[in-house]
Design a protein around this motif. Structure first.
Motif, PDB file in Angstrom:
ATOM      1  N   TYR A  26       0.871  -1.178   0.000  1.00  0.00           N
ATOM      2  CA  TYR A  26       0.000   0.000   0.000  1.00  0.00           C
ATOM      3  C   TYR A  26       0.903   1.222   0.000  1.00  0.00           C
ATOM      4  CZ  TYR A  26      -4.202   2.740   0.747  1.00  0.00           C
ATOM      5  OH  TYR A  26      -5.258   3.609   0.579  1.00  0.00           O
ATOM      6  N   ILE A  27       0.523   2.242  -0.765  1.00  0.00           N
ATOM      7  CA  ILE A  27       1.343   3.456  -0.855  1.00  0.00           C
ATOM      8  C   ILE A  27       0.489   4.657  -0.437  1.00  0.00           C
ATOM      9  CG2 ILE A  27       2.755   4.903  -2.360  1.00  0.00           C
ATOM     10  CD1 ILE A  27       3.092   2.500  -4.223  1.00  0.00           C
ATOM     11  N   ALA A  28       1.033   5.436   0.482  1.00  0.00           N
ATOM     12  CA  ALA A  28       0.307   6.627   0.956  1.00  0.00           C
ATOM     13  C   ALA A  28       1.324   7.732   1.231  1.00  0.00           C
ATOM     14  CB  ALA A  28      -0.480   6.296   2.219  1.00  0.00           C
ATOM     15  N   ASN A  29       0.809   8.894   1.535  1.00  0.00           N
ATOM     16  CA  ASN A  29       1.657  10.031   1.893  1.00  0.00           C
ATOM     17  C   ASN A  29       1.269  10.559   3.264  1.00  0.00           C
ATOM     18  OD1 ASN A  29       3.372  10.592  -0.446  1.00  0.00           O
ATOM     19  ND2 ASN A  29       1.466  11.026  -1.539  1.00  0.00           N
ATOM     20  N   VAL A  30       2.181  11.308   3.868  1.00  0.00           N
ATOM     21  CA  VAL A  30       1.843  11.983   5.126  1.00  0.00           C
ATOM     22  C   VAL A  30       0.750  13.017   4.838  1.00  0.00           C
ATOM     23  CG1 VAL A  30       2.705  13.485   6.966  1.00  0.00           C
ATOM     24  CG2 VAL A  30       4.117  11.586   6.132  1.00  0.00           C
ATOM     25  N   LEU A  31       0.936  13.831   3.811  1.00  0.00           N
ATOM     26  CA  LEU A  31      -0.094  14.808   3.434  1.00  0.00           C
ATOM     27  C   LEU A  31      -0.907  14.287   2.258  1.00  0.00           C
ATOM     28  CD1 LEU A  31       1.333  18.448   3.425  1.00  0.00           C
ATOM     29  CD2 LEU A  31       0.361  17.124   5.296  1.00  0.00           C
ATOM     30  N   LYS A  32      -2.192  14.517   2.314  1.00  0.00           N
ATOM     31  CA  LYS A  32      -3.071  14.059   1.230  1.00  0.00           C
ATOM     32  C   LYS A  32      -3.296  15.140   0.175  1.00  0.00           C
ATOM     33  CE  LYS A  32      -3.739  10.357   3.746  1.00  0.00           C
ATOM     34  NZ  LYS A  32      -2.587   9.446   3.796  1.00  0.00           N
ATOM     35  N   SER A  33      -2.875  16.356   0.462  1.00  0.00           N
ATOM     36  CA  SER A  33      -3.063  17.449  -0.497  1.00  0.00           C
ATOM     37  C   SER A  33      -1.711  18.051  -0.855  1.00  0.00           C
ATOM     38  CB  SER A  33      -3.940  18.553   0.099  1.00  0.00           C
ATOM     39  OG  SER A  33      -5.200  18.040   0.455  1.00  0.00           O
ATOM     40  N   ARG A  34      -1.590  18.523  -2.074  1.00  0.00           N
ATOM     41  CA  ARG A  34      -0.305  19.037  -2.549  1.00  0.00           C
ATOM     42  C   ARG A  34      -0.010  20.430  -1.981  1.00  0.00           C
ATOM     43  NH1 ARG A  34       1.240  21.762  -8.193  1.00  0.00           N
ATOM     44  NH2 ARG A  34       3.495  21.525  -8.012  1.00  0.00           N
ATOM     45  N   PRO A  35       1.158  20.608  -1.384  1.00  0.00           N
ATOM     46  CA  PRO A  35       1.564  21.962  -1.024  1.00  0.00           C
ATOM     47  C   PRO A  35       1.914  22.724  -2.301  1.00  0.00           C
ATOM     48  CG  PRO A  35       2.810  20.302   0.218  1.00  0.00           C
ATOM     49  CD  PRO A  35       2.103  19.595  -0.902  1.00  0.00           C
ATOM     50  N   PRO A  36       1.424  23.949  -2.461  1.00  0.00           N
ATOM     51  CA  PRO A  36       1.651  24.670  -3.713  1.00  0.00           C
ATOM     52  C   PRO A  36       3.145  24.774  -4.022  1.00  0.00           C
ATOM     53  CG  PRO A  36       0.300  25.959  -2.173  1.00  0.00           C
ATOM     54  CD  PRO A  36       0.706  24.707  -1.463  1.00  0.00           C
ATOM     55  N   GLY A  37       3.474  24.568  -5.279  1.00  0.00           N
ATOM     56  CA  GLY A  37       4.869  24.694  -5.708  1.00  0.00           C
ATOM     57  C   GLY A  37       5.776  23.654  -5.068  1.00  0.00           C
ATOM     58  N   ASN A  38       5.179  22.594  -4.540  1.00  0.00           N
ATOM     59  CA  ASN A  38       5.953  21.530  -3.867  1.00  0.00           C
ATOM     60  C   ASN A  38       6.791  22.044  -2.699  1.00  0.00           C
ATOM     61  OD1 ASN A  38       4.888  19.800  -5.719  1.00  0.00           O
ATOM     62  ND2 ASN A  38       6.745  19.628  -6.950  1.00  0.00           N
ATOM     63  N   ARG A  39       6.328  23.101  -2.056  1.00  0.00           N
ATOM     64  CA  ARG A  39       7.063  23.570  -0.878  1.00  0.00           C
ATOM     65  C   ARG A  39       6.969  22.523   0.226  1.00  0.00           C
ATOM     66  NH1 ARG A  39       3.316  24.251   2.772  1.00  0.00           N
ATOM     67  NH2 ARG A  39       1.404  25.442   2.382  1.00  0.00           N
ATOM     68  N   ASP A  40       7.843  22.661   1.236  1.00  0.00           N
ATOM     69  CA  ASP A  40       7.803  21.712   2.345  1.00  0.00           C
ATOM     70  C   ASP A  40       6.467  21.820   3.083  1.00  0.00           C
ATOM     71  OD1 ASP A  40      10.279  20.735   1.872  1.00  0.00           O
ATOM     72  OD2 ASP A  40      11.277  21.818   3.500  1.00  0.00           O
ATOM     73  N   PRO A  41       5.918  20.683   3.506  1.00  0.00           N
ATOM     74  CA  PRO A  41       4.697  20.735   4.325  1.00  0.00           C
ATOM     75  C   PRO A  41       4.948  21.503   5.624  1.00  0.00           C
ATOM     76  CG  PRO A  41       5.089  18.514   3.523  1.00  0.00           C
ATOM     77  CD  PRO A  41       6.314  19.313   3.175  1.00  0.00           C
ATOM     78  N   ARG A  42       3.908  22.169   6.113  1.00  0.00           N
ATOM     79  CA  ARG A  42       4.028  22.932   7.369  1.00  0.00           C
ATOM     80  C   ARG A  42       3.502  22.087   8.527  1.00  0.00           C
ATOM     81  NH1 ARG A  42       1.700  28.185   4.376  1.00  0.00           N
ATOM     82  NH2 ARG A  42       3.695  28.876   3.526  1.00  0.00           N
ATOM     83  N   PRO A  43       4.006  22.381   9.736  1.00  0.00           N
ATOM     84  CA  PRO A  43       3.592  21.562  10.889  1.00  0.00           C
ATOM     85  C   PRO A  43       2.076  21.505  11.082  1.00  0.00           C
ATOM     86  CG  PRO A  43       5.432  22.981  11.489  1.00  0.00           C
ATOM     87  CD  PRO A  43       5.035  23.376  10.091  1.00  0.00           C
TER      88      PRO A  43
END
Ligand code: URA
Length: 252
Positions: free
Chosen positions: A141-158
């Motif tokens: 199974y493949i998943a991500n920590v965030l389910k929505s894309r941060p604009p411009g692929n910036r780092d996710p915020r806390p």
């Protein structure tokens, strides 16, 4: 960062919807036997040991089922990323997989298609899986920590991680994987609640929600640094060995 299950499901608007299948609700006459109780983040019991059709939650309620969880993710507005995303990217694969691979967040391709790791990094990930005799969708199974894309692929915020992580926790409780592979620094640090570098986190077996977890480089990093492929191979072998020793111990 991890909330007790009831709080987490309440926060996601998923409480109190799910009950153990075939078991009366809390207002009904006393059940024949008390439901199993486990502490908030206690390790999940091995699959197949006293297991119901659905995982049993602390309170005796089940985890939300896949459809409810998917619907909650697809309509989620818990962080501002919902305003800019194309498609929420829930996750993909075998719902009872041994292997759970966790990346960072959807990129542009994933945001368009609604599936994790479909771009160039995804193709490398598929090759990594092939190298260990696995493939997307079968026992993986493949998943991500965030389910929505941060604009411009910036780092996710806390705050985005805090809002989204409960979905991943629910996915883990439903899948009950036997090995988690954290792909890249961000996934590893978010799951292990550490700021340690990836080079310090690699090479040993951690634990997340009672599941052994191995850290490796993100396939996108590997595309830029192909010289580190040998290290990824070592990590994959460690994960495979860990899974094999789990099977030997449980005879499963
Ligand atoms: N990178 C990730 O971490 N996840 C994806 O789904 C795609 C790229």
């Amino acid at each position: 960062m991890s909330l007790p299950r009831e709080e987490r499901l309440k926060a996601l608007g998923l409480w109190p919807v799910w009950r153990r299948r075939g078991i009366p609700g809390p207002d009904a006459a006393a059940p024949a036997a008390p439901p199993p109780v486990r502490a908030g983040n206690a390790p999940l019991p091995p699959r197949g040991v006293g297991q119901q059709a659905m995982p049993v939650m602390d309170s005796g309620l089940t985890a939300p089922d896949w459809d409810a969880l998917r619907q909650a993710v697809q309509t989620c507005t818990r962080c501002p990323l919902h305003e800019t995303r194309g498609k929420a990217v829930f996750g993909v694969g075998d719902p009872v997989a041994d292997w759970l691979l966790i990346g960072e967040a959807p990129g542009a391709d994933e945001d368009r298609q609604g599936e994790p790791f479909v771009g160039q990094a995804g193709r490398l990930l598929d090759a990594m899986l092939t190298a260990i005799g696995q493939q997307r969708g079968t026992n993986v199974y493949i998943a991500n920590v965030l389910k929505s894309r941060p604009p411009g692929n910036r780092d996710p915020r806390p705050d985005e991680v805090a809002a989204c992580l409960p979905y991943l926790e629910c996915q883990i409780d439903l899948i009950r994987p036997r090995i988690i592979l954290a792909l890249g620094r961000f996934a590893a640090q978010s799951l292990l609640l550490t700021e340690a570098s990836i080079s310090r986190l690699r090479g040993r077996v951690h634990e997340y929600r009672g599941v052994p977890l191995v850290v490796t480089y993100h396939p996108a990093y590997l595309l830029r640094n192909p010289g580190d492929k040998a290290k990824v191979w070592e990590d994959l072998c460690l994960a495979r060995q860990t899974l094999a020793s789990f099977r030997t111990k449980t005879g499963d």
